[in-house]
Structure formats: C-alpha cells, structure tokens
Design a protein around this motif. Structure first.
Motif, PDB file in Angstrom:
ATOM      1  N   ASN A   7      42.235  83.185  85.861  1.00 48.47           N
ATOM      2  CA  ASN A   7      42.225  83.196  87.188  1.00 48.47           C
ATOM      3  C   ASN A   7      43.802  83.359  88.132  1.00 48.47           C
ATOM      4  O   ASN A   7      44.795  83.234  87.050  1.00 48.47           O
ATOM      5  CB  ASN A   7      41.843  81.388  87.138  1.00 48.47           C
ATOM      6  N   CYS A   8      44.200  82.988  89.343  1.00 52.77           N
ATOM      7  CA  CYS A   8      45.161  83.255  89.997  1.00 52.77           C
ATOM      8  C   CYS A   8      45.547  81.212  90.093  1.00 52.77           C
ATOM      9  O   CYS A   8      44.482  80.948  90.542  1.00 52.77           O
ATOM     10  CB  CYS A   8      44.570  83.464  91.658  1.00 52.77           C
ATOM     11  N   CYS A  10      47.253  80.484  91.629  1.00 55.78           N
ATOM     12  CA  CYS A  10      47.750  79.900  93.359  1.00 55.78           C
ATOM     13  C   CYS A  10      46.008  79.266  94.090  1.00 55.78           C
ATOM     14  O   CYS A  10      45.865  78.059  93.650  1.00 55.78           O
ATOM     15  CB  CYS A  10      47.945  80.584  94.341  1.00 55.78           C
ATOM     16  N   CYS A  11      45.359  80.024  94.083  1.00 55.00           N
ATOM     17  CA  CYS A  11      43.734  79.718  95.216  1.00 55.00           C
ATOM     18  C   CYS A  11      42.881  78.897  93.989  1.00 55.00           C
ATOM     19  O   CYS A  11      41.418  79.476  94.056  1.00 55.00           O
ATOM     20  CB  CYS A  11      43.828  81.168  95.832  1.00 55.00           C
ATOM     21  N   ASP A  12      42.961  79.669  92.707  1.00 59.28           N
ATOM     22  CA  ASP A  12      42.422  79.593  91.445  1.00 59.28           C
ATOM     23  C   ASP A  12      41.208  81.100  91.237  1.00 59.28           C
ATOM     24  O   ASP A  12      39.626  80.161  90.848  1.00 59.28           O
ATOM     25  CB  ASP A  12      41.440  78.355  91.458  1.00 59.28           C
ATOM     26  N   ARG A  13      41.071  81.621  92.267  1.00 63.65           N
ATOM     27  CA  ARG A  13      40.083  83.018  92.355  1.00 63.65           C
ATOM     28  C   ARG A  13      39.746  83.848  90.778  1.00 63.65           C
ATOM     29  O   ARG A  13      40.650  83.444  89.999  1.00 63.65           O
ATOM     30  CB  ARG A  13      40.961  84.485  92.820  1.00 63.65           C
ATOM     31  N   ASP A  14      39.324  83.529  90.087  1.00 66.89           N
ATOM     32  CA  ASP A  14      38.555  84.772  88.791  1.00 66.89           C
ATOM     33  C   ASP A  14      39.262  86.320  89.372  1.00 66.89           C
ATOM     34  O   ASP A  14      38.534  86.635  89.616  1.00 66.89           O
ATOM     35  CB  ASP A  14      36.762  84.697  88.874  1.00 66.89           C
ATOM     36  N   LEU A  15      39.294  85.740  88.012  1.00 62.94           N
ATOM     37  CA  LEU A  15      40.666  87.436  87.489  1.00 62.94           C
ATOM     38  C   LEU A  15      39.822  87.479  86.103  1.00 62.94           C
ATOM     39  O   LEU A  15      40.858  87.773  85.522  1.00 62.94           O
ATOM     40  CB  LEU A  15      41.624  87.424  88.194  1.00 62.94           C
ATOM     41  N   PRO A  16      38.978  88.555  85.876  1.00 60.22           N
ATOM     42  CA  PRO A  16      38.354  88.768  84.356  1.00 60.22           C
ATOM     43  C   PRO A  16      39.146  90.272  84.770  1.00 60.22           C
ATOM     44  O   PRO A  16      40.086  90.392  85.028  1.00 60.22           O
ATOM     45  CB  PRO A  16      36.866  89.488  84.966  1.00 60.22           C
ATOM     46  N   CYS A  29      53.154  85.457  84.671  1.00 60.14           N
ATOM     47  CA  CYS A  29      52.130  84.343  86.009  1.00 60.14           C
ATOM     48  C   CYS A  29      51.409  85.572  86.232  1.00 60.14           C
ATOM     49  O   CYS A  29      52.009  86.120  86.421  1.00 60.14           O
ATOM     50  CB  CYS A  29      54.080  83.951  86.746  1.00 60.14           C
ATOM     51  N   THR A  30      50.221  84.792  86.472  1.00 60.71           N
ATOM     52  CA  THR A  30      49.064  85.436  87.323  1.00 60.71           C
ATOM     53  C   THR A  30      48.074  85.300  88.185  1.00 60.71           C
ATOM     54  O   THR A  30      47.776  84.553  88.802  1.00 60.71           O
ATOM     55  CB  THR A  30      47.902  85.271  85.950  1.00 60.71           C
ATOM     56  N   PHE A  31      48.061  86.117  89.710  1.00 60.56           N
ATOM     57  CA  PHE A  31      47.497  86.058  90.870  1.00 60.56           C
ATOM     58  C   PHE A  31      47.068  86.731  91.572  1.00 60.56           C
ATOM     59  O   PHE A  31      47.325  88.048  90.814  1.00 60.56           O
ATOM     60  CB  PHE A  31      49.383  85.575  91.296  1.00 60.56           C
ATOM     61  N   CYS A  32      46.393  86.468  91.956  1.00 59.18           N
ATOM     62  CA  CYS A  32      45.830  87.562  92.478  1.00 59.18           C
ATOM     63  C   CYS A  32      46.542  88.418  94.017  1.00 59.18           C
ATOM     64  O   CYS A  32      47.367  87.858  93.697  1.00 59.18           O
ATOM     65  CB  CYS A  32      44.529  87.105  93.472  1.00 59.18           C
ATOM     66  N   THR A  69      40.968  82.095  78.023  1.00 55.48           N
ATOM     67  CA  THR A  69      39.907  81.301  78.993  1.00 55.48           C
ATOM     68  C   THR A  69      40.299  80.100  79.282  1.00 55.48           C
ATOM     69  O   THR A  69      40.751  79.675  80.110  1.00 55.48           O
ATOM     70  CB  THR A  69      38.757  80.726  77.878  1.00 55.48           C
ATOM     71  N   ILE A  70      41.765  80.129  78.553  1.00 53.81           N
ATOM     72  CA  ILE A  70      43.124  79.134  79.682  1.00 53.81           C
ATOM     73  C   ILE A  70      43.607  79.331  81.459  1.00 53.81           C
ATOM     74  O   ILE A  70      44.116  80.102  81.465  1.00 53.81           O
ATOM     75  CB  ILE A  70      44.437  78.290  78.750  1.00 53.81           C
ATOM     76  N   ARG A  71      42.301  77.814  81.905  1.00 54.32           N
ATOM     77  CA  ARG A  71      42.805  78.167  83.015  1.00 54.32           C
ATOM     78  C   ARG A  71      44.405  77.455  83.945  1.00 54.32           C
ATOM     79  O   ARG A  71      44.484  76.719  83.032  1.00 54.32           O
ATOM     80  CB  ARG A  71      41.991  78.035  84.483  1.00 54.32           C
ATOM     81  N   VAL A  72      45.757  78.132  84.277  1.00 54.87           N
ATOM     82  CA  VAL A  72      45.993  77.977  84.846  1.00 54.87           C
ATOM     83  C   VAL A  72      46.427  77.959  86.399  1.00 54.87           C
ATOM     84  O   VAL A  72      46.162  78.435  87.067  1.00 54.87           O
ATOM     85  CB  VAL A  72      47.913  78.581  84.304  1.00 54.87           C
ATOM     86  N   LEU A  73      47.061  76.713  86.928  1.00 53.10           N
ATOM     87  CA  LEU A  73      47.343  76.466  88.056  1.00 53.10           C
ATOM     88  C   LEU A  73      48.649  75.487  87.990  1.00 53.10           C
ATOM     89  O   LEU A  73      49.144  74.704  87.999  1.00 53.10           O
ATOM     90  CB  LEU A  73      46.090  75.575  88.817  1.00 53.10           C
ATOM     91  N   ARG A  74      49.291  75.995  89.570  1.00 51.01           N
ATOM     92  CA  ARG A  74      50.726  75.596  90.564  1.00 51.01           C
ATOM     93  C   ARG A  74      50.000  74.886  90.835  1.00 51.01           C
ATOM     94  O   ARG A  74      48.646  73.881  91.624  1.00 51.01           O
ATOM     95  CB  ARG A  74      51.144  77.027  91.103  1.00 51.01           C
TER      96      ARG A  74
END
Length: 89
Positions: A7-8, A10-16, A29-32, A69-74
């Motif tokens: 995921n992003c 920042c906005c938690d958008r799915d990023l497969p 670090c991953t962002f859309c 599968t671990i989602r990271v959010l700021r």
C-alpha cells in the motif's frame, strides 16, 4: 529482495506487486505515484531520498518470493503536506 509493500504509506491505496503506480526510495518506503509527486514532490518524506518506480517482480517469481502483506502508514495527515503545483517537477 524487495518487500513489495502492499500500500501507499500516505493514502493507503492498494499497490499490488504488478502495479506500475508504486514508487519507492532506497529504504523501500512505498507511495503511489500520485502521492509521490503531488504530496512529496518526488522526495521520500522519511529519508529525503528520491522516489522512483518500483520494479515489477515477474508473476512466476511471486510464488517463491511473495510480496509483503504488512501495511505501513505514516502517522498524521500526510495529505495535508501537499506541495504547491508549481513545486512539482
């Protein structure tokens, strides 16, 4: 091996894993693409490094090397940090 985070941050958008919209820094670090450019002007807010397109792992390699599968959010509202349109390169 890249984690291929799902995921992003920042906005938690799915990023497969096959997403051409995923951007990463050298620390993964991953962002859309939208947040990478319109919110952070191509710079990682965590380390200051450049955000670049994440490589796409071939589908047949995902079986033995699955994505994270671990989602990271700021923390906080990172969308409020948007840069002015004129500052986006």
């Amino acid at each position: 091996m890249l984690e291929l985070r799902p995921n992003c941050e920042c906005c938690d958008r799915d990023l497969p894993p096959e997403s051409a919209e995923a951007r990463i820094c050298t620390f993964e670090c991953t962002f859309c693409a939208h947040c990478a450019e319109s919110v952070f002007a191509g710079r990682c807010p965590n380390c200051g490094g450049g955000l670049v397109a994440r490589p796409i792992r071939p589908a047949d390699k995902l079986i033995r090397n699955p994505p994270s599968t671990i989602r990271v959010l700021r923390e906080g509202d990172c969308l409020a940090q948007r840069v002015p349109h004129s500052a986006v390169a």
